[in-house]
Design a protein around this motif. Structure first.
Motif, PDB file in Angstrom:
ATOM      1  N   GLN A 175       0.842  -1.197   0.000  1.00 12.58           N
ATOM      2  CA  GLN A 175       0.000   0.000   0.000  1.00 12.58           C
ATOM      3  C   GLN A 175       0.882   1.254   0.000  1.00 12.58           C
ATOM      4  OE1 GLN A 175      -2.399   0.222   3.542  1.00 12.58           O
ATOM      5  NE2 GLN A 175      -4.246   0.577   2.361  1.00 12.58           N
ATOM      6  N   SER A 176       0.402   2.330  -0.629  1.00 16.44           N
ATOM      7  CA  SER A 176       1.118   3.603  -0.524  1.00 16.44           C
ATOM      8  C   SER A 176       0.690   4.293   0.760  1.00 16.44           C
ATOM      9  CB  SER A 176       0.777   4.513  -1.703  1.00 16.44           C
ATOM     10  OG  SER A 176       1.397   4.047  -2.857  1.00 16.44           O
ATOM     11  N   VAL A 177       1.670   4.612   1.579  1.00 14.10           N
ATOM     12  CA  VAL A 177       1.361   5.224   2.873  1.00 14.10           C
ATOM     13  C   VAL A 177       2.061   6.575   2.950  1.00 14.10           C
ATOM     14  CG1 VAL A 177       1.658   4.964   5.375  1.00 14.10           C
ATOM     15  CG2 VAL A 177       1.105   2.978   3.983  1.00 14.10           C
ATOM     16  N   PRO A 208      -2.714   5.686   5.045  1.00 11.99           N
ATOM     17  CA  PRO A 208      -2.682   5.256   3.648  1.00 11.99           C
ATOM     18  C   PRO A 208      -3.047   6.422   2.736  1.00 11.99           C
ATOM     19  CG  PRO A 208      -3.934   3.696   4.976  1.00 11.99           C
ATOM     20  CD  PRO A 208      -3.646   4.868   5.856  1.00 11.99           C
TER      21      PRO A 208
END
Ligand code: HEC
Length: 187
Positions: free
Chosen positions: A127-129, A186
């Protein structure tokens, strides 16, 4: 005619992720700037009422509660970290540790502690956090619980030793970096 705002809007429209990142940054800054002054106010009040040993519970119990309330309201995971943690829960992860080391270098190079921050989009668990952290500088009032032995009363020293046998968070002077407030969410 000033084309800059138009251009900026066009860039944001073309890259929604970039716009998202910008709003996350504003949001993170807002949270990171609002919590510490509120905590400081409660700390000063409690020190005034019952002395510094009485205010230890503010940093120990109220600070995590305040962070939890803001976290529930805003969706940010919020914590405090330090290279010399008092509570083992505040030991930084790899990203935070690298950030704190960089903060100390920036301070040594002449940056004002209060303005030092860092942010980055990182991949975590597929995931992009969005991650953000901001330095928490020591002020004079912090030194009654984080200072050199000469600055701390016997009552504070005794209580801290009882609660935190592995305490690494003493020996600071004013205008050093005590740690950071660290936020993630996120993207
Ligand atoms: C009355 C005593 C007291 C004062 C004053 C105080 N602290 Fe703390 N501080 C503590 C205690 C106790 C903890 C451990 C809290 C816990 O168990 O999570 C702590 C933890 C922290 C942490 C989390 C990292 C760690 O080491 O566990 C930071 C960051 C921090 N303090 C910064 C500050 C700053 C900045 C100031 C001044 C604005 C300040 N403190 C003033 C007692 C104090």
């Amino acid at each position: 005619m000033n084309l800059k705002p138009l251009l900026f809007t066009a860039v944001l429209a073309a890259f929604p992720a970039f716009a998202d990142e910008g709003s996350r940054l504003d949001d993170a800054r807002q949270v990171a700037n609002s919590l510490p002054p509120k905590l400081l106010q409660v700390l000063i009040e409690e020190i005034g009422k019952g002395g510094p040993e009485n205010a230890i519970s503010v940093c120990r119990e109220r600070a995590p509660l305040m962070a939890k309330a803001v976290s529930e309201k805003t969706g940010w995971a919020i914590r405090r970290v330090s290279l010399r943690a008092r509570n083992a829960k505040a030991v930084p992860d790899a990203w935070e540790k690298a950030g704190l080391e960089e903060f100390d270098q920036r301070l040594a190079a002449g940056a004002a502690a209060a303005g030092i921050e860092k942010f980055e989009v990182v991949a975590e668990g597929g995931q992009s956090v969005f991650r953000y952290m901001k330095a928490l500088p020591t002020q004079d009032v912090c030194l009654v619980c984080h200072g050199t032995p000469a600055r701390m009363t016997p009552a504070v020293t005794t209580k801290l030793r009882e609660l935190y046998p592995d305490d690494k968070a003493t020996g600071y002077e004013a205008d050093q970096i005590r740690g950071a407030i660290s936020l993630k969410r996120p993207l």
